[in-house]
Write a protein that holds these residues in place. Structure first.
Motif, PDB file in Angstrom:
ATOM      1  N   LEU A 109      -4.734 -15.809  65.203  1.00  0.00           N
ATOM      2  CA  LEU A 109      -5.259 -14.977  64.118  1.00  0.00           C
ATOM      3  C   LEU A 109      -6.044 -15.835  63.119  1.00  0.00           C
ATOM      4  O   LEU A 109      -7.149 -15.459  62.695  1.00  0.00           O
ATOM      5  N   VAL A 110      -5.482 -16.987  62.772  1.00  0.00           N
ATOM      6  CA  VAL A 110      -6.149 -17.878  61.805  1.00  0.00           C
ATOM      7  C   VAL A 110      -7.468 -18.385  62.384  1.00  0.00           C
ATOM      8  O   VAL A 110      -8.527 -18.278  61.747  1.00  0.00           O
ATOM      9  N   GLU A 111      -7.413 -18.911  63.617  1.00  0.00           N
ATOM     10  CA  GLU A 111      -8.622 -19.493  64.211  1.00  0.00           C
ATOM     11  C   GLU A 111      -9.711 -18.439  64.432  1.00  0.00           C
ATOM     12  O   GLU A 111     -10.886 -18.682  64.159  1.00  0.00           O
ATOM     13  N   PHE A 112      -9.303 -17.277  64.924  1.00  0.00           N
ATOM     14  CA  PHE A 112     -10.282 -16.220  65.197  1.00  0.00           C
ATOM     15  C   PHE A 112     -10.878 -15.693  63.892  1.00  0.00           C
ATOM     16  O   PHE A 112     -12.081 -15.434  63.814  1.00  0.00           O
ATOM     17  N   SER A 113     -10.034 -15.562  62.868  1.00  0.00           N
ATOM     18  CA  SER A 113     -10.523 -15.065  61.573  1.00  0.00           C
ATOM     19  C   SER A 113     -11.530 -16.028  60.965  1.00  0.00           C
ATOM     20  O   SER A 113     -12.527 -15.594  60.383  1.00  0.00           O
ATOM     21  N   ILE A 114     -11.263 -17.325  61.084  1.00  0.00           N
ATOM     22  CA  ILE A 114     -12.200 -18.321  60.544  1.00  0.00           C
ATOM     23  C   ILE A 114     -13.547 -18.190  61.258  1.00  0.00           C
ATOM     24  O   ILE A 114     -14.610 -18.148  60.625  1.00  0.00           O
TER      25      ILE A 114
ATOM     26  N   ALA B 254     -24.913 -17.886  66.575  1.00  0.00           N
ATOM     27  CA  ALA B 254     -24.360 -18.116  67.922  1.00  0.00           C
ATOM     28  C   ALA B 254     -23.222 -19.134  67.884  1.00  0.00           C
ATOM     29  O   ALA B 254     -22.300 -19.063  68.705  1.00  0.00           O
ATOM     30  N   VAL B 255     -23.280 -20.058  66.909  1.00  0.00           N
ATOM     31  CA  VAL B 255     -22.248 -21.105  66.839  1.00  0.00           C
ATOM     32  C   VAL B 255     -20.853 -20.484  66.615  1.00  0.00           C
ATOM     33  O   VAL B 255     -19.925 -20.758  67.378  1.00  0.00           O
ATOM     34  N   PRO B 256     -20.682 -19.628  65.582  1.00  0.00           N
ATOM     35  CA  PRO B 256     -19.348 -19.010  65.432  1.00  0.00           C
ATOM     36  C   PRO B 256     -18.943 -18.102  66.593  1.00  0.00           C
ATOM     37  O   PRO B 256     -17.737 -17.926  66.836  1.00  0.00           O
TER      38      PRO B 256
ATOM     39  N   PHE C 273     -14.985 -17.597  71.095  1.00  0.00           N
ATOM     40  CA  PHE C 273     -14.598 -17.768  72.492  1.00  0.00           C
ATOM     41  C   PHE C 273     -13.593 -18.915  72.632  1.00  0.00           C
ATOM     42  O   PHE C 273     -12.594 -18.809  73.352  1.00  0.00           O
ATOM     43  N   TRP C 274     -13.841 -19.993  71.887  1.00  0.00           N
ATOM     44  CA  TRP C 274     -12.953 -21.158  71.922  1.00  0.00           C
ATOM     45  C   TRP C 274     -11.559 -20.781  71.399  1.00  0.00           C
ATOM     46  O   TRP C 274     -10.538 -21.218  71.942  1.00  0.00           O
ATOM     47  N   ALA C 275     -11.533 -19.944  70.351  1.00  0.00           N
ATOM     48  CA  ALA C 275     -10.243 -19.496  69.792  1.00  0.00           C
ATOM     49  C   ALA C 275      -9.457 -18.695  70.836  1.00  0.00           C
ATOM     50  O   ALA C 275      -8.245 -18.869  70.978  1.00  0.00           O
ATOM     51  N   VAL C 276     -10.180 -17.848  71.584  1.00  0.00           N
ATOM     52  CA  VAL C 276      -9.516 -17.050  72.639  1.00  0.00           C
ATOM     53  C   VAL C 276      -8.971 -17.987  73.730  1.00  0.00           C
ATOM     54  O   VAL C 276      -7.842 -17.834  74.193  1.00  0.00           O
ATOM     55  N   TRP C 277      -9.788 -18.963  74.108  1.00  0.00           N
ATOM     56  CA  TRP C 277      -9.376 -19.916  75.143  1.00  0.00           C
ATOM     57  C   TRP C 277      -8.142 -20.703  74.709  1.00  0.00           C
ATOM     58  O   TRP C 277      -7.178 -20.879  75.467  1.00  0.00           O
ATOM     59  N   ARG C 278      -8.151 -21.169  73.442  1.00  0.00           N
ATOM     60  CA  ARG C 278      -7.013 -21.926  72.926  1.00  0.00           C
ATOM     61  C   ARG C 278      -5.757 -21.033  72.901  1.00  0.00           C
ATOM     62  O   ARG C 278      -4.659 -21.493  73.205  1.00  0.00           O
ATOM     63  N   HIS C 279      -5.946 -19.759  72.554  1.00  0.00           N
ATOM     64  CA  HIS C 279      -4.825 -18.820  72.542  1.00  0.00           C
ATOM     65  C   HIS C 279      -4.260 -18.660  73.953  1.00  0.00           C
ATOM     66  O   HIS C 279      -3.040 -18.687  74.154  1.00  0.00           O
ATOM     67  N   TYR C 280      -5.173 -18.519  74.911  1.00  0.00           N
ATOM     68  CA  TYR C 280      -4.760 -18.378  76.310  1.00  0.00           C
ATOM     69  C   TYR C 280      -3.907 -19.575  76.743  1.00  0.00           C
ATOM     70  O   TYR C 280      -2.897 -19.426  77.440  1.00  0.00           O
ATOM     71  N   ARG C 281      -4.316 -20.779  76.316  1.00  0.00           N
ATOM     72  CA  ARG C 281      -3.594 -21.993  76.709  1.00  0.00           C
ATOM     73  C   ARG C 281      -2.218 -22.088  76.045  1.00  0.00           C
ATOM     74  O   ARG C 281      -1.340 -22.779  76.539  1.00  0.00           O
TER      75      ARG C 281
ATOM     76  N   TRP D 281     -26.412  -5.617  71.625  1.00  0.00           N
ATOM     77  CA  TRP D 281     -25.358  -4.608  71.719  1.00  0.00           C
ATOM     78  C   TRP D 281     -24.350  -4.932  72.831  1.00  0.00           C
ATOM     79  O   TRP D 281     -23.258  -4.360  72.860  1.00  0.00           O
ATOM     80  N   ALA D 282     -24.715  -5.816  73.734  1.00  0.00           N
ATOM     81  CA  ALA D 282     -23.832  -6.127  74.869  1.00  0.00           C
ATOM     82  C   ALA D 282     -22.494  -6.697  74.394  1.00  0.00           C
ATOM     83  O   ALA D 282     -21.421  -6.270  74.842  1.00  0.00           O
ATOM     84  N   TRP D 283     -22.565  -7.659  73.465  1.00  0.00           N
ATOM     85  CA  TRP D 283     -21.346  -8.322  73.006  1.00  0.00           C
ATOM     86  C   TRP D 283     -20.416  -7.378  72.236  1.00  0.00           C
ATOM     87  O   TRP D 283     -19.223  -7.289  72.554  1.00  0.00           O
ATOM     88  N   PRO D 284     -20.931  -6.638  71.238  1.00  0.00           N
ATOM     89  CA  PRO D 284     -20.045  -5.676  70.564  1.00  0.00           C
ATOM     90  C   PRO D 284     -19.477  -4.625  71.523  1.00  0.00           C
ATOM     91  O   PRO D 284     -18.330  -4.189  71.365  1.00  0.00           O
ATOM     92  N   THR D 285     -20.275  -4.240  72.545  1.00  0.00           N
ATOM     93  CA  THR D 285     -19.782  -3.262  73.527  1.00  0.00           C
ATOM     94  C   THR D 285     -18.588  -3.830  74.286  1.00  0.00           C
ATOM     95  O   THR D 285     -17.548  -3.174  74.424  1.00  0.00           O
TER      96      THR D 285
END
Lengths: 134, 64
Positions: free
Chosen positions: A17-22, A55-57, A62-70, A113-117
């Motif tokens: 939550l913290v990483e994704f929110s940042i 694009a950087v954030p 994506f990195w936050a999701v990956w770290r969460h997965y790990r 629109w692809a990403w928000p979809t």
């Protein structure tokens, strides 16, 4: 008493939550700052770099999701992967369906629109799976 | 796969949360294993067996 091990799984949700929110906050900041930067920076900064700034954030998200997965355990990993797979399938079908509707005369949508979809499909799938899991 | 996890846990007086902490998994994962909604991987099954000081086959058995 059960020997309690160091349990990163317990804190995985909060860390995510913290990483994704940042990352999300940085995205909002970058999107809001972009027009101002384009108007107020001289020629020394190429416009393409400023335009690419949000694009950087997105990559950070994506990195936050990956770290969460790990960090999560195997059952939670399985659920996460199932959710992403279903969301990807539904999102892809939606995109293809809309492309056929464009042929039928609906206005063309920008690729932004692809990403928000996909994100919306992911959120919806996660909510449905959570309800089904109960 | 069937398992005797709820009985073992009750026998040892552990809550699902305590067992989850010992296994470094979420409480939902322990619940999913106990209710048969999820079959653990071999490494996790070994960890469960180690926590209860039993052999894997004493806890898990094939569906009849």
């Amino acid at each position: 008493m059960i020997p309690t091990s160091a349990a990163p799984v317990k804190t995985a949700g909060r860390q995510y939550l913290v990483e994704f929110s940042i990352a999300l906050g940085l995205l909002v900041l970058a999107v809001l700052a972009r027009p101002w930067l384009l108007d107020n920076t001289g020629n020394e900064t190429p416009a393409v770099l400023i335009k690419l700034m949000p694009a950087v954030p997105v990559w950070l998200m994506f990195w936050a999701v990956w770290r969460h997965y790990r960090r999560i355990d195997e059952f939670e990993q399985l659920k996460l992967l199932k959710t992403i797979a279903v969301a990807f399938g539904v999102g892809s079908c939606l995109v293809v369906t809309y492309s056929f509707l464009e042929d039928a005369g609906l206005p063309p949508l920008a690729i932004t629109w692809a990403w928000p979809t996909l994100a919306a499909c992911w959120g919806l799938t996660a909510a449905i799976m959570r309800i089904a899991d109960k | 796969m069937r398992n005797s996890l709820p009985a073992l846990r009750a026998e040892h007086g552990f809550t699902q949360a305590q067992l989850a902490d010992a296994l470094n998994v979420s409480r939902q994962t322990v619940n999913a294993i106990e209710t048969g909604r999820y079959d653990p991987s071999l490494p996790l099954a070994f960890t469960i067996a180690k926590v209860f000081n039993k052999q894997i086959e004493e806890i898990f058995s094939p569906e009849a």
